[in-house]
Structure formats: C-alpha cells, structure tokens
Design a protein around this motif. Structure first.
Motif, PDB file in Angstrom:
ATOM      1  N   GLY A 143      28.553  45.492  17.641  1.00 42.26           N
ATOM      2  CA  GLY A 143      27.174  45.929  17.874  1.00 42.26           C
ATOM      3  C   GLY A 143      26.822  47.030  16.893  1.00 42.26           C
ATOM      4  O   GLY A 143      27.080  46.924  15.694  1.00 42.26           O
ATOM      5  N   GLY A 144      26.279  48.126  17.406  1.00 37.38           N
ATOM      6  CA  GLY A 144      25.874  49.217  16.531  1.00 37.38           C
ATOM      7  C   GLY A 144      27.035  49.865  15.798  1.00 37.38           C
ATOM      8  O   GLY A 144      26.835  50.552  14.797  1.00 37.38           O
ATOM      9  N   SER A 145      28.241  49.659  16.264  1.00 33.48           N
ATOM     10  CA  SER A 145      29.404  50.244  15.596  1.00 33.48           C
ATOM     11  C   SER A 145      29.960  49.307  14.526  1.00 33.48           C
ATOM     12  O   SER A 145      31.039  49.556  13.969  1.00 33.48           O
ATOM     13  N   ASP A 146      29.218  48.243  14.257  1.00 38.85           N
ATOM     14  CA  ASP A 146      29.629  47.266  13.248  1.00 38.85           C
ATOM     15  C   ASP A 146      28.449  46.882  12.346  1.00 38.85           C
ATOM     16  O   ASP A 146      28.546  46.922  11.129  1.00 38.85           O
ATOM     17  N   ALA A 193      35.783  52.231  15.577  1.00 41.16           N
ATOM     18  CA  ALA A 193      34.432  52.769  15.752  1.00 41.16           C
ATOM     19  C   ALA A 193      33.883  52.318  17.097  1.00 41.16           C
ATOM     20  O   ALA A 193      33.573  51.135  17.290  1.00 41.16           O
ATOM     21  N   SER A 194      33.797  53.234  18.026  1.00 35.83           N
ATOM     22  CA  SER A 194      33.248  52.888  19.333  1.00 35.83           C
ATOM     23  C   SER A 194      32.729  54.156  20.000  1.00 35.83           C
ATOM     24  O   SER A 194      33.508  55.073  20.280  1.00 35.83           O
ATOM     25  N   LYS A 195      31.432  54.173  20.230  1.00 39.11           N
ATOM     26  CA  LYS A 195      30.838  55.357  20.850  1.00 39.11           C
ATOM     27  C   LYS A 195      31.522  55.657  22.185  1.00 39.11           C
ATOM     28  O   LYS A 195      31.913  56.771  22.468  1.00 39.11           O
ATOM     29  N   THR A 196      31.722  54.618  22.986  1.00 39.12           N
ATOM     30  CA  THR A 196      32.272  54.805  24.327  1.00 39.12           C
ATOM     31  C   THR A 196      33.803  54.743  24.366  1.00 39.12           C
ATOM     32  O   THR A 196      34.426  55.213  25.301  1.00 39.12           O
ATOM     33  N   PHE A 197      34.392  54.108  23.375  1.00 40.09           N
ATOM     34  CA  PHE A 197      35.828  53.839  23.320  1.00 40.09           C
ATOM     35  C   PHE A 197      36.296  53.050  24.552  1.00 40.09           C
ATOM     36  O   PHE A 197      37.439  53.177  24.996  1.00 40.09           O
ATOM     37  N   THR A 198      35.412  52.213  25.067  1.00 39.62           N
ATOM     38  CA  THR A 198      35.801  51.349  26.185  1.00 39.62           C
ATOM     39  C   THR A 198      35.451  49.882  25.910  1.00 39.62           C
ATOM     40  O   THR A 198      35.838  49.007  26.680  1.00 39.62           O
ATOM     41  N   THR A 199      34.706  49.634  24.844  1.00 39.16           N
ATOM     42  CA  THR A 199      34.206  48.276  24.602  1.00 39.16           C
ATOM     43  C   THR A 199      35.381  47.309  24.434  1.00 39.16           C
ATOM     44  O   THR A 199      36.270  47.538  23.597  1.00 39.16           O
ATOM     45  N   ILE A 200      35.364  46.267  25.243  1.00 42.29           N
ATOM     46  CA  ILE A 200      36.548  45.404  25.346  1.00 42.29           C
ATOM     47  C   ILE A 200      36.936  44.777  24.014  1.00 42.29           C
ATOM     48  O   ILE A 200      38.119  44.689  23.671  1.00 42.29           O
ATOM     49  N   MET A 338      15.798  43.655  19.144  1.00 43.70           N
ATOM     50  CA  MET A 338      15.870  42.924  20.417  1.00 43.70           C
ATOM     51  C   MET A 338      16.587  43.726  21.497  1.00 43.70           C
ATOM     52  O   MET A 338      16.261  43.615  22.673  1.00 43.70           O
ATOM     53  N   GLU A 339      17.584  44.534  21.102  1.00 53.08           N
ATOM     54  CA  GLU A 339      18.235  45.370  22.117  1.00 53.08           C
ATOM     55  C   GLU A 339      17.317  46.542  22.489  1.00 53.08           C
ATOM     56  O   GLU A 339      17.380  47.062  23.601  1.00 53.08           O
ATOM     57  N   SER A 340      16.435  46.919  21.565  1.00 49.88           N
ATOM     58  CA  SER A 340      15.528  48.041  21.853  1.00 49.88           C
ATOM     59  C   SER A 340      14.322  47.596  22.671  1.00 49.88           C
ATOM     60  O   SER A 340      13.971  48.236  23.668  1.00 49.88           O
TER      61      SER A 340
HETATM   62  O1  F6P Z   1      26.886  45.662  24.091  1.00 47.59           O
HETATM   63  C1  F6P Z   1      25.954  46.581  23.697  1.00 47.59           C
HETATM   64  C2  F6P Z   1      26.496  47.865  23.150  1.00 47.59           C
HETATM   65  O2  F6P Z   1      26.554  48.818  24.154  1.00 47.59           O
HETATM   66  C3  F6P Z   1      25.630  48.313  21.991  1.00 47.59           C
HETATM   67  O3  F6P Z   1      24.498  48.971  22.397  1.00 47.59           O
HETATM   68  C4  F6P Z   1      26.580  49.094  21.181  1.00 47.59           C
HETATM   69  O4  F6P Z   1      26.110  49.252  19.875  1.00 47.59           O
HETATM   70  C5  F6P Z   1      27.821  48.234  21.279  1.00 47.59           C
HETATM   71  O5  F6P Z   1      27.799  47.738  22.599  1.00 47.59           O
HETATM   72  C6  F6P Z   1      29.110  48.914  20.959  1.00 47.59           C
HETATM   73  O6  F6P Z   1      29.355  50.003  21.803  1.00 47.59           O
HETATM   74  P1  F6P Z   1      30.486  51.054  21.477  1.00 47.59           P
HETATM   75  O7  F6P Z   1      30.142  51.741  20.196  1.00 47.59           O
HETATM   76  O8  F6P Z   1      30.484  52.015  22.625  1.00 47.59           O
HETATM   77  O9  F6P Z   1      31.780  50.321  21.363  1.00 47.59           O
END
Ligand code: F6P
Length: 514
Positions: A143-146, A193-200, A338-340
């Motif tokens: 997503g935004g981290s890519d 690169a992950s804002k949340t560091f939880t994205t599967i 589209m996500e916005s």
């Molecule tokens: O699935 C949507 C999303 O939350 C995006 O908004 C975000 O860019 C992407 O996942 C990646 O999130 P993260 O940077 O926390 O891994």
C-alpha cells in the motif's frame, strides 16, 4: 459551511451539466479557448479546454468550492487541525516537505525540529549505504509503504546512481522468491516499511527475508532497517531503535512517500535529488495555498473531476501517462484517490448525496493505445482521460522516439474530442470525449514532486467538497479480519458458520494439501 448553500450550488452545477455543449463547438465559438481553459504554474501546463466546461459552469463549480469552504478547510489542514476526525488526527504530510524555515504546530507543539532531525538521519544513512558495498536494497512494504517509493523510484530511474532497489509487497511467496533469488545476501539491505508494523503481508515477507539472511550471513540484524511509527514492534522484531526511522500518526500511509517511507527512493537517487523531489512538492503546496481558486491547478483539477464523475456521471477516469517510467502512477493514484475518497458516507455519517470518488485506472501510452483505447474511442462508456506528457525525454539520442510519443499523446486527446463521421457505423467515432492534459518540460525529481502534490491536493479538494474524510480507510478492515478468521479453516479447522461458497472453496484448497 451552510449546507443549504452547498446544495443550491450543486443544483446549479447539475442544471448546467445537463445542458452541456459539445466540446468541439466550444472551440469553434471561441478560438482562444485553449488559453482561457488552461493554466501554467510550477512548470506545468494544465490544459482543461478539451472538456465541456464553459465560463458559466466553471464559475458555478468555483462557487460550489467556496460554498463548501474549501479555503478554510485547506487552512485547517495546513495549520495542523485534526481534520481526520474519525481517527482524531491532524493531516500533515505537507510538513515532511515544508523546508528548513517552516514552523508547523500540532497541539501547540512545533513538529518541524523532529521532521528535520529524521530527514538528517535518513540523509546520513543513505550516504553511508551508498558509499558501502551494498549493491541491492529490498523494500518490503505494501500500500502506501510500497506504491509511493516504487512509483517514484521507477519514475526517476535516470537519477538512480545508488544501489539497485527492489520492491516486495504481495504476500504471494512468488514475489519475494523472485526478488531474493537474484540477490547476494551479504550485499543486500532489507528495508521493512510499515507504519503499523503489523500488516500481515509485510510481516510475513520480513520474516522470510530474515530467514534468508540468517541462512547466509553472521549478523542478519545489521542488514535490516525499519521505517515505522511503532518503534517497540520493530524492536520486538529485532531491529533496534538506532535502525528505525519513525514518523508520526499525522502522516497517512498513502501520503507518506515524502518522509522515511521514501528512504528506498533516497537510497536510489541520493539525498540531493530527494531534496529536489521535496522542493517540487513544496512549490505545489505554495501554489495550492496562495493561488486564487480560479487559477489554482489542484482546485481546477478537482472541479474537473467532480464535473466528470458526479455531474456528467462518468463512472471511471483513466490516467494515461505518455511516460513509460510512470507505469506505476495509475496504481499509486488508485490508492491515493480510491482509498481517500471511496467512501459511502460524509464526515458526519450521512449517505453521500452525489456519490463518492470514481474508479481510477490507466496505463502508459502508447501501450494503452493498442489495448483499451478502442473502448475509449468507440465504447458506450465515456471515460474522461488524464494525459501526462513531458516535452523532453532523458534520452537526447532518441529524440525521434520522443517526438512520436508526444504526437501520439496530442493526437489521442484530439481524436477523443473531434471524433469522425463515416457512412459505415462501425467506423464512426462520436467524439466529444473529454480529457485534460498535463504537460511539463521533463520528468525530473522536482517535477515528479509537483505532480504528486498536485494529485494529493486534488483528492483533498474533491473530498472537501463532497464532505468526505479523505484520510481514514475503514473500508480495508473487513477483508483483513475475515482473512485472519479464515486462515485456520484452510489448515483444517471446522468451517462453522461459513457460507457454502466460501466453505466449498476452502474445502477445494484443502483437497490439494498433503
Ligand atoms: O490496507 C490499507 C493500509 O492500511 C494502507 O492504508 C497502508 O498504506 C497499508 O495498509 C500499509 O500499512 P502499513 O504501512 O501500516 O504496513
């Protein structure tokens, strides 16, 4: 904002939309139309003359923007107010590119010293890596981290003088497999690169990369770096604080390429060119915040978007860069737009009166011409097109290619507008198909920064007029939750309560596992 006034302005715009003239007729009636319906700023020629907008409908749209308080909402965003109300957050990706003298406050606290300190750390790190024997960087994110880093790294390939940068996003093991198999572990840096560091997807790929490194090098942790707002989660993964680049919750994922998430881009093109990228966006921010609405390119781009989707009812918009290196721009804009703005209710939870944002899609020209342009010219759906084209390429010895590229771009917008009559119905082109063209000298880091900031602000203005919160993304949650719940079923857990279609598909999967 007075809702009644906004509704009245919408009604006026809709009335004008129903009686819209033919685009070609507008050119016949006004030989100077191209000048009146184009703007030049920040090195961009923004031509929206090949739309059915008239002075009257443009004025009505500008009045709508005023009634919707776009200027006050814009000021609130730049002032660090918590305009992302559903998440209680400010929206300040613009602070990441605000420059050395800026002061930007959130809750009364100037965030700029931290922004500048992080940028300085990124620059020092990038210089160190670029001077080391690291030959390859693998950016793991999604997503935004890519999308921002991959789009920009590809777009700015002529400026790439650092390590090769690869991007792994998909949880499909094929993605990381195909990237890693070409690389030398000892000479590879992995950026998680992950804002949340939880994205599967990202965590699964990061663990795979860690196993790959651990199998080949003595100190795998030394070849990892994390970009995240969740320092403690990165630490739990084994990446210590000094190798983490953090950012605040007021930077949304899809707006994050300007800060630490842009590290891979910085590694590829170097800190100086990355600064030029920021400077271009900063220029567009200044234009957006100071130009009167009628002269304001992001505002006009948003009004054209609303006119085509909400008013004329065209369901999609095509982004058609005549620039091979912008191949990932449509994908980047799909997330950004589209996500916005792909929402069904307004900030206040009411069903949207005029629908949300359109479907965004596209491919570079001229390739698209040999694929889907048939439908653009003769299909029953009208698809407003957005052309982007540079006046110069980066290959002076291939100027003949570039002239042909530009000729094709200009010809397509002309053909879409003019069409052609013919006695054979199969060969008729109805024409009257709208487009805008964004022309610029060359795709430099600065120009890319301007273009991306232009699109960001367009999204903001469209959202502001529609009354949407453009900065949350609850729509991505349900599918993620269901995937988590379904995963054990694929491993054999009872499929209780599942619909028969999903249960059957899961059983089909299981039948192929040993
Ligand atoms: O699935 C949507 C999303 O939350 C995006 O908004 C975000 O860019 C992407 O996942 C990646 O999130 P993260 O940077 O926390 O891994």
């Amino acid at each position: 904002m007075f809702e009644a006034q906004v509704a009245a302005e919408w009604a006026r715009v809709f009335t004008l939309g129903k009686a819209r003239p033919k685009i070609a007729a507008l050119f016949e009636a006004d030989p100077a139309r191209a000048k009146g319906f184009s703007r030049e700023a920040c090195g961009l020629l923004y031509d929206f003359s090949k739309t059915a907008l008239t002075e009257q409908s443009l004025t009505a749209l500008l009045d709508l923007a005023e009634a919707a308080d776009v200027e006050a909402k814009r000021a609130a965003m730049f002032a660090g107010e918590k305009i992302n109300a559903s998440e209680g957050r400010a929206v300040l990706h613009t602070a990441l590119r605000a420059g050395p003298a800026a002061v930007v406050k959130v809750d009364g606290h100037d965030v700029m010293p931290d922004v500048r300190a992080t940028l300085a750390r990124m620059q020092a790190f990038a210089r160190k890596i670029r001077a080391s024997d690291i030959t390859d960087v693998v950016n793991i994110g999604i997503g935004g981290s890519d999308l921002g880093p991959v789009m920009a790294t590809q777009a700015l390939a002529p400026y790439g003088d650092g390590p090769r940068v690869h991007f792994v996003s998909n949880i499909d093991g094929a993605h990381i497999h195909d990237v890693l198999k070409e690389l030398t572990p000892a000479k590879t840096l992995v950026v998680v690169a992950s804002k949340t560091f939880t994205t599967i997807e990202t965590m699964t790929n990061a663990k795979t990369a860690r196993r790959w490194l651990a199998a080949h090098v003595a100190e795998p942790a030394a070849q990892f770096v994390a970009i995240s707002s969740a320092e403690e989660k990165a630490a739990a993964f084994g990446i210590p604080a000094e190798r983490v680049f953090g950012f605040e919750d007021w930077v949304g994922g899809r707006y994050s390429v300007w800060g630490p998430i842009g590290l891979s881009l910085m590694l590829a093109i170097g800190p100086e060119q990355f600064e030029a990228f920021l400077a271009g966006a900063r220029e567009m921010d200044t234009h957006f915040t100071t130009a009167p609405l009628r002269e304001n390119i992001p505002v006009l781009h948003a009004l054209v978007g609303l006119w085509h989707h909400q008013v004329c009812g065209h369901a999609t918009r095509a982004v058609l860069p005549y620039e091979q290196r912008l191949a990932r721009l449509p994908a980047y804009l799909q997330q950004l737009e589209m996500e916005s703005n792909g929402k069904r209710v307004s900030q206040t939870g009411q069903a949207l009166a005029f629908g949300s944002g359109p479907v965004v899609w596209g491919e570079p020209g001229t390739n698209g011409q040999h694929a889907f342009y048939q439908l653009l010219h003769q299909g029953t759906e009208v698809v407003p097109a957005e052309f982007l084209v540079a006046m110069q390429g980066h290959e002076p010895d291939l100027a003949d290619h570039h002239a042909l590229l530009v000729a094709n771009c200009l010809a397509q917008s002309q053909a879409l507008m003019l069409g052609r009559s013919h006695e054979d119905p199969q060969r008729v082109f109805e024409g009257n198909r709208p487009s805008v063209t964004m022309a610029y000298e060359r795709l430099t880091p600065k120009m890319l920064g301007r273009i991306i900031a232009l699109y960001e602000h367009r999204v903001f203005v469209e959202g502001a007029i529609l009354g949407i919160n453009s900065f949350d993304q609850f729509g991505v949650e349900l599918g993620k939750e269901m995937a988590t719940a379904l995963h054990p079923v694929l491993d054999g857990a009872a499929a209780e309560g599942l619909d028969s279609s999903t249960a059957r598909l899961a059983a089909f999967y299981r039948s192929f596992q040993s």
